[in-house]
Write a protein that holds these residues in place. Structure first.
Motif, PDB file in Angstrom:
ATOM      1  N   ARG A 209      55.040  45.669 -21.337  1.00  0.00           N
ATOM      2  CA  ARG A 209      54.801  45.965 -19.926  1.00  0.00           C
ATOM      3  C   ARG A 209      55.286  44.807 -19.057  1.00  0.00           C
ATOM      4  O   ARG A 209      55.417  43.676 -19.536  1.00  0.00           O
ATOM      5  CB  ARG A 209      53.319  46.233 -19.703  1.00  0.00           C
ATOM      6  CG  ARG A 209      52.856  47.489 -20.430  1.00  0.00           C
ATOM      7  CD  ARG A 209      51.387  47.788 -20.216  1.00  0.00           C
ATOM      8  NE  ARG A 209      51.005  49.019 -20.895  1.00  0.00           N
ATOM      9  CZ  ARG A 209      49.773  49.501 -20.907  1.00  0.00           C
ATOM     10  NH1 ARG A 209      48.797  48.852 -20.266  1.00  0.00           N
ATOM     11  NH2 ARG A 209      49.515  50.631 -21.543  1.00  0.00           N
ATOM     12  N   ALA A 340      60.806  44.534 -19.377  1.00  0.00           N
ATOM     13  CA  ALA A 340      59.779  45.470 -19.834  1.00  0.00           C
ATOM     14  C   ALA A 340      60.449  46.690 -20.444  1.00  0.00           C
ATOM     15  O   ALA A 340      61.653  46.923 -20.261  1.00  0.00           O
ATOM     16  CB  ALA A 340      58.877  45.899 -18.666  1.00  0.00           C
ATOM     17  N   GLU A 344      57.498  52.072 -19.316  1.00  0.00           N
ATOM     18  CA  GLU A 344      56.345  51.350 -18.784  1.00  0.00           C
ATOM     19  C   GLU A 344      56.686  50.687 -17.449  1.00  0.00           C
ATOM     20  O   GLU A 344      55.867  50.671 -16.524  1.00  0.00           O
ATOM     21  CB  GLU A 344      55.888  50.299 -19.795  1.00  0.00           C
ATOM     22  CG  GLU A 344      55.360  50.876 -21.087  1.00  0.00           C
ATOM     23  CD  GLU A 344      54.175  51.794 -20.873  1.00  0.00           C
ATOM     24  OE1 GLU A 344      53.203  51.373 -20.218  1.00  0.00           O
ATOM     25  OE2 GLU A 344      54.219  52.951 -21.351  1.00  0.00           O
TER      26      GLU A 344
END
Length: 617
Positions: A209, A340, A344
């Motif tokens: 993330r 990331a 996400e």
């Protein structure tokens, strides 16, 4: 448990799994192989002994890697294939396929045989002797094109090497070709293995993330941008981020342009989708790129085709790059990297936008205008005429639905497809343009058919590509796979012929013709019958001569249950091809000095384009 190294490796591979989002797959679903003295008594014998590892018989080592890559791409990188070869030419034939896999971030496990680790006699057959390094073999050619390379010179070394190989194959940022070189004597050597080595193991594919500070800066940039453009690359597909992309684009009111690897991230009917970007892209996407003040790259490597060799984006444009690899997230000197997972990151960006209102879709009329150009290119007013290449695509366009998959890699077709093909599903458009490797299409189609049984899979090739690598037709016949092959006969390298003419090369050496009195290849076309060749390899062959015939032949091929080739002699004159010209530049350096007027003129044009190149800092 006493096994040979090869037996232990095959047994280990048979119990490895990959998992993402609760979806679990065999990590190494099958092994491809061509056997020689460097692997037949090792890995070959182990495959006979281990029932849990399916085997596919290939005809060419490079092609086997292409088939494995096609399988991995269609499997969303959640499952891969291994490829075993003998030593010497069998091993070095892997290099091109390995480079293609690594450049495209697609997992494949390579198991080339290697010369004796114990050196009972020097040199053994096919051994490369390097006076300054006794441990070098031809397999070292695979080092620069592999994401991980190891040579198993002792049995006990297999345990950490095999585990590391699985880690790299399942790492979304690091995956590509992984090579475990296997000396032929070590393959057959027995060792007492711990039983835990053969326990089922699941490798979970992570979805990292975004960092909060990077996310806040990215969301602020999206809110403040006046003319943003989103560039969707192959990482969108690898992450299965299409739904997140659609939600983000709709929420922010963003036009979405696509690279070759990213095409299909949105279906062509979606109002935010504006077509391909860059040298092979659409006028709609490229005009938006030239005006963009914020370029949001998602899962793209920004190759020179995408950036029009650094001439496409406006001076002062800012770059916000969402990528699972920091290396790619910082491309174009991006001041707004967002490291990331694509899905996400897009979901987080959508949430971070808050109540910011979406922008109006101001590009709708430009997109409609481009669609009219596509219709005009596909139009075939005379059903009795010989079709152009673009008209072949137009006829195919009328027959396919969301289940069809198109595979291509090199020549003039990628340009026509990127500009003109109307993608209907996330995985319909399978064009390998990271390495642009001629000969990829037929074996890759076999890999896709293995990963997606029951779906119509089309391999589109020109005559130049066909001649590079038709051997896996035999494999499709052997496996009873309904490969649909379209061969476009234009008597030469159409793409490079046109490029040669544009850069002052005068199409020299690009046509398949007899030598004329001047010694050049300007005589009549060669009497080569590729349709007969495909038939001799076991395919059913259809030979349409007109557009009307073509429509019937493609419909026949689409419903076929056996390997079928549609062989088309195309109309090749530039004046009737129908394809729109390039909408952006591509840098191919032209001779700075020449006595030939064509090259002098081409250099003048080149110098004019070069002045538009810029570095985004």
């Amino acid at each position: 448990m006493r096994l040979t190294v090869a037996q232990a490796l095959v047994r280990f591979l048979a119990v490895q799994y990959a998992e993402r989002d609760g979806e679990r797959h065999r990590l190494i679903a099958a092994t491809w192989g061509v056997f020689g003295h460097g692997n037949v008594a090792g890995v070959g014998q182990a495959l006979v002994e281990e029932d849990g590892m399916p085997f596919h018989q290939g005809r060419n080592e490079q092609a086997m890697v292409h088939a494995a890559v096609g399988y991995a791409r269609q499997s969303n990188r959640l499952s891969a294939h291994a490829v075993t070869t003998s030593i010497g030419p069998g091993a070095t034939n892997l290099v091109t396929g390995a480079a293609l896999a690594t450049i495209n971030h697609l997992p494949v496990l390579l198991l080339p045989g290697d010369t004796f680790a114990t050196r009972p006699a020097d040199p053994v057959l096919q051994q490369l002797q390097v006076p300054y390094a006794g441990d070098v073999s031809v397999n070292d050619c695979l080092r620069p094109v592999s994401r991980h390379f190891d040579r198993i010179v002792r049995p006990e070394a297999l345990i950490p090497a095999a585990l590391e190989a699985m880690r790299v194959l399942t790492d979304p940022a690091a995956t590509g070709a992984v090579t475990l070189a296997l000396p032929q004597d070590v393959q057959a050597e027995a060792y007492d293995w711990p039983e835990e080595f053969f326990a089922e193991r699941t490798w979970r594919i992570r979805r990292p993330r975004p960092d909060r500070a990077e996310l806040d800066a990215a969301a602020r940039a999206v809110r403040e941008a006046a003319r943003p453009l989103l560039v969707a690359g192959g990482g969108v597909r690898h992450s299965a981020a299409e739904d997140a992309l659609r939600t983000f684009a709709e929420r922010a009111g963003l036009p979405v342009a696509t690279t070759q690897a990213g095409k299909g991230a949105l279906p062509h009917t979606h109002p935010c989708e504006v077509g391909g970007l860059g040298h092979t892209g659409t006028a709609t996407a490229n005009d938006l790129a030239r005006a963009a003040d914020l370029v949001i790259g998602v899962g793209t490597r920004y190759t020179d085709f995408t950036t029009a060799s650094g001439t496409l984006f406006a001076p002062g444009a800012r770059f916000l790059n969402l990528n699972v690899t920091g290396f790619d997230a910082h491309k174009q000197a991006a001041r707004l990297p967002l490291v990331a997972d694509a899905r996400e990151g897009l979901a987080a960006l959508t949430e971070a936008l808050g109540d910011h209102p979406p922008r109006p879709l101001t590009w709708a009329s430009a997109k409609a205008a481009w669609e009219r150009r596509v219709d005009a290119a596909h139009a075939a007013p005379d059903e009795t005429a010989r079709p152009t290449q673009v008209q072949v695509l137009g006829v195919l366009d009328t027959l396919v639905d969301t289940t069809d998959i198109l595979i291509n890699a090199a020549g003039s077709l990628p340009g026509d497809l990127h500009k003109l093909w109307r993608t209907r599903s996330r995985d319909q458009y399978h064009v390998e343009y990271g390495y642009s490797c001629m000969g990829y299409e037929i074996p890759a189609a076999i890999g896709v058919l293995l990963a997606a049984p029951g779906r119509p899979v089309w391999a589109l090739v020109g005559d130049g590509t066909y001649l590079m690598n038709p051997t896996e037709i035999v494999t499709a016949v052997q496996e009873r796979l309904p490969l649909r092959l379209i061969v476009l006969q234009n008597h030469g390298y159409a793409s490079i012929g046109g490029l040669s003419e544009a850069v002052g090369g005068e199409r020299y050496g690009t046509d398949y013709r007899f030598r004329d009195a001047d010694g050049r290849f300007t005589g009549p076309p060669l009497p080569v019958d590729l349709a007969a060749n495909a038939a001799s390899l076991g395919m059913r062959v259809l030979r349409p001569r007109t557009i009307r015939d073509l429509r019937e032949a493609l419909a026949d091929a689409r419903s076929a249950t056996d390997p079928t080739c549609v062989y088309v002699e195309t109309e090749t004159a530039d004046s009737v091809s129908g394809a729109p010209p390039a909408q952006a530049w591509w840098d191919v350096p032209v001779a700075e000095t020449s006595t030939r007027p064509s090259a002098v003129k081409a250099r003048e044009e080149y110098d004019r384009h070069v002045t538009a190149r810029r570095r985004h800092l």
